[in-house]
Design an enzyme around this catalytic site. Structure first.
Site, mmCIF file in Angstrom:
data_model
loop_
_atom_site.group_PDB
_atom_site.id
_atom_site.type_symbol
_atom_site.label_atom_id
_atom_site.label_comp_id
_atom_site.label_asym_id
_atom_site.label_seq_id
_atom_site.Cartn_x
_atom_site.Cartn_y
_atom_site.Cartn_z
ATOM 1 N N TYR A 98 0.854 -1.193 0.000
ATOM 2 C CA TYR A 98 0.000 0.000 0.000
ATOM 3 C C TYR A 98 0.886 1.238 0.000
ATOM 4 O O TYR A 98 1.879 1.298 0.725
ATOM 5 C CB TYR A 98 -0.910 0.027 1.225
ATOM 6 N N LYS A 144 -3.102 0.944 -25.365
ATOM 7 C CA LYS A 144 -3.430 1.444 -26.694
ATOM 8 C C LYS A 144 -2.150 1.656 -27.510
ATOM 9 O O LYS A 144 -1.279 0.800 -27.530
ATOM 10 C CB LYS A 144 -4.282 2.715 -26.605
ATOM 11 N N THR A 198 -3.992 7.086 -21.468
ATOM 12 C CA THR A 198 -3.774 5.738 -20.989
ATOM 13 C C THR A 198 -2.358 5.338 -21.378
ATOM 14 O O THR A 198 -1.700 6.001 -22.179
ATOM 15 C CB THR A 198 -4.774 4.747 -21.616
ATOM 16 N N ARG A 258 -2.164 -1.659 -18.802
ATOM 17 C CA ARG A 258 -3.422 -0.932 -18.633
ATOM 18 C C ARG A 258 -3.279 0.033 -17.458
ATOM 19 O O ARG A 258 -3.049 -0.383 -16.325
ATOM 20 C CB ARG A 258 -4.581 -1.905 -18.406
ATOM 21 N N GLU A 305 -0.539 4.827 -0.442
ATOM 22 C CA GLU A 305 -1.353 6.031 -0.613
ATOM 23 C C GLU A 305 -0.525 7.278 -0.295
ATOM 24 O O GLU A 305 0.274 7.285 0.632
ATOM 25 C CB GLU A 305 -2.578 5.980 0.300
ATOM 26 N N ASP A 308 -7.374 14.854 -23.830
ATOM 27 C CA ASP A 308 -7.340 13.416 -23.574
ATOM 28 C C ASP A 308 -6.710 12.759 -24.800
ATOM 29 O O ASP A 308 -7.347 12.631 -25.844
ATOM 30 C CB ASP A 308 -8.766 12.914 -23.350
#
Length: 492
Positions: free
Chosen positions: A79, A288, A285, A294, A81, A256
């Site tokens: 983790y 693509k 992203t 991803r 954060e 975008d």
């Protein structure tokens, strides 16, 4: 046609690399199989299916073995954060290294002042961008006007005022049928609910973006955010003009570039067609056309960097550290000269595919392409997009149906099929192969007809494919695929 080895995974690694990767995957699958054999079987089957189909979905690609193997590590167990050097959990020094490297590669690759590597997806990246813009443009000035420094100091009445301001801003984005994305203000999406939104379209005759009409719409609507970018627009965009429009009306320009980031990274899009120098905030992203895992990225000009850096906990939870590591590997790959050769071939192959359709009498939205997307209007074949998509899938050609401008069949059945060239370019396909692909697609669609409904009408979903068509196309596709193997030398 022999592929340029610099653009595929066949060349850079070599036989020794392929055998090393094979050993890694075989060992991993044996471990998985000992716990849940069905998952191991599905994983093997997915590789087999991908090897045996013509993948033409514009939003899909093939990541390198190095990228894929990076994701399967114990970085997943941590983790983290917060931000680099400022985590809410102890023991994050290695995640700090991973995120620092990923952000460094992103900044250098795209020439961006600031990069944020935590978003889990493109939608997450857009949400981070939206709230960063709101925090910079609305929240900060409102706090100053109220005489407080932090939202924790607001009274309940002040909170209500701020909530109304944050939730009542204007957003202007490309409409879904013109080629925009769900997150550009589509009403059922959160972007269409959190903003007072309006859409801009394309010229009804040409299907091309009309900058004068867009400027008029911006002057009348006066949005806080103007979104550029697309998911199904087969042309390049002049982002310098979009920035001029945004500046004139006092809007933040957000771009975008999820679909065409690989063409930006590969220097196919430069100058006015490169969004990063012109946009205040750019999202993308990493899969693509960028050919990574991803995930998402946010690039920003300095005045938005602090707000973007608060993506966690503002929008995101714990970052996926193993995916950030894979992003770093993919971005390092994209900084190599071979990637520029690959990106140019993606664009060249799209033109070859478009030309192949046109010379066989097919109808294309905008009449062609100058990016990686080809949008085929299938109404000339008497079909809906859903019927065409299904008939092509039966024949081993994987695509997705897509709306076209003023689509008479709506967003579910649609009237178009969207094709993209990144994945098959990764396999080594060139212009000759893509011309053959166009021929096979036209053969399938010519030999498909709608079926009737049970009540005697014509179904928008059912279809009949002429006998023997699927087998012929499968066989022809197999020849192309066998000549351009996926992950050559990789054996399970």
């Amino acid at each position: 046609m022999t592929a340029d080895p610099a653009t595929t995974y066949a060349a850079a690694p070599g036989a020794e690399y392929a055998e090393t990767a094979s050993q890694a995957y075989r060992a991993a699958l044996q471990v998985i199989e000992s716990v849940e054999p069905r998952i191991a079987a599905a994983t093997r089957k997915e590789l087999a299916d991908q090897r045996d189909s013509l993948k033409l979905i514009a939003s899909e690609n093939y990541a390198s073995p190095a990228v894929l193997l990076t994701m399967g590590s114990w970085l997943s167990d941590k983790y983290a954060e917060g931000t680099i050097g400022h985590r809410f959990y102890a023991g994050c020094q290695n995640v700090d290294t991973v995120e620092t490297v990923a952000a460094e590669h992103a900044r250098e690759l795209f020439g961006a002042p600031y990069a944020y590597a935590q978003p889990h997806s493109g939608i997450d990246a857009n949400l981070v961008a939206f709230w960063a813009i709101l925090a910079t443009r609305v929240e900060a000035p409102e706090l100053a006007a109220l005489g407080v420094k932090h939202v924790n100091d607001l009274s309940e009445a002040d909170w209500e005022t701020l909530r109304n301001k944050l939730g009542n801003q204007r957003l202007l984005g490309m409409s879904l049928d013109a080629g925009g994305h769900l997150t550009h203000g589509f009403r059922p999406n959160i972007s269409g609910k959190m903003f007072h939104q309006r859409s801009y379209g394309t010229d009804p005759e040409t299907g091309l973006l009309d900058y004068d009409a867009l400027a008029d719409a911006a002057r009348e609507f006066k949005p806080l955010i103007l979104i550029g970018g697309y998911s199904a627009y087969p042309r390049r965009v002049n982002f310098a003009k979009l920035r001029e429009i945004a500046d004139e009306v006092g809007a933040t320009l957000m771009v975008d570039m999820a679909h065409f980031a690989g063409l930006v990274a590969g220097k196919v899009f430069t100058g006015d067609e490169d969004p990063v120098p012109h946009a205040h905030v750019t999202t993308t992203t990493t899969h693509k056309s960028l050919r990574g895992p991803r995930g998402g990225l946010v690039l920003a000009q300095p005045e938005y960097a602090d707000a973007v850096d608060k993506g966690c906990p503002m929008v995101l939870g714990g970052p996926l550290s193993h995916v950030m590591a894979a992003k770093a590997v993919a971005l390092a790959e994209a900084r190599q000269p071979a990637f520029q050769s690959y990106a140019q071939r993606v664009a060249d192959n799209a033109k070859a595919l478009a030309d192949g359709f046109l010379k066989r009498g097919a109808r294309l939205v905008t009449g062609g392409t100058d990016n990686h997307i080809v949008l085929l209007d299938v109404t000339s074949f008497g079909l809906t997009g859903r019927q065409a998509e299904s008939a092509l899938l039966d024949s081993g050609v994987v695509t997705n149906r897509n709306s076209i401008p003023a689509d008479p069949n709506g967003a579910w059945y649609t009237s178009g099929i969207r094709f993209g060239t990144p994945a098959l370019t990764t396999r080594g396909f060139g212009a000759e192969e893509f011309d053959r692909v166009a021929e096979l697609v036209v053969e399938v669609l010519t030999n498909t007809e709608p079926s009737s409904t049970g009540s005697g009408g014509i179904s928008k979903a059912k279809y009949k494919l002429a006998d023997g068509t699927a087998d012929r196309v499968h066989a022809a596709a197999a020849e192309l695929l066998n000549a351009n193997p996926l992950y050559p030398g990789l054996t399970l």
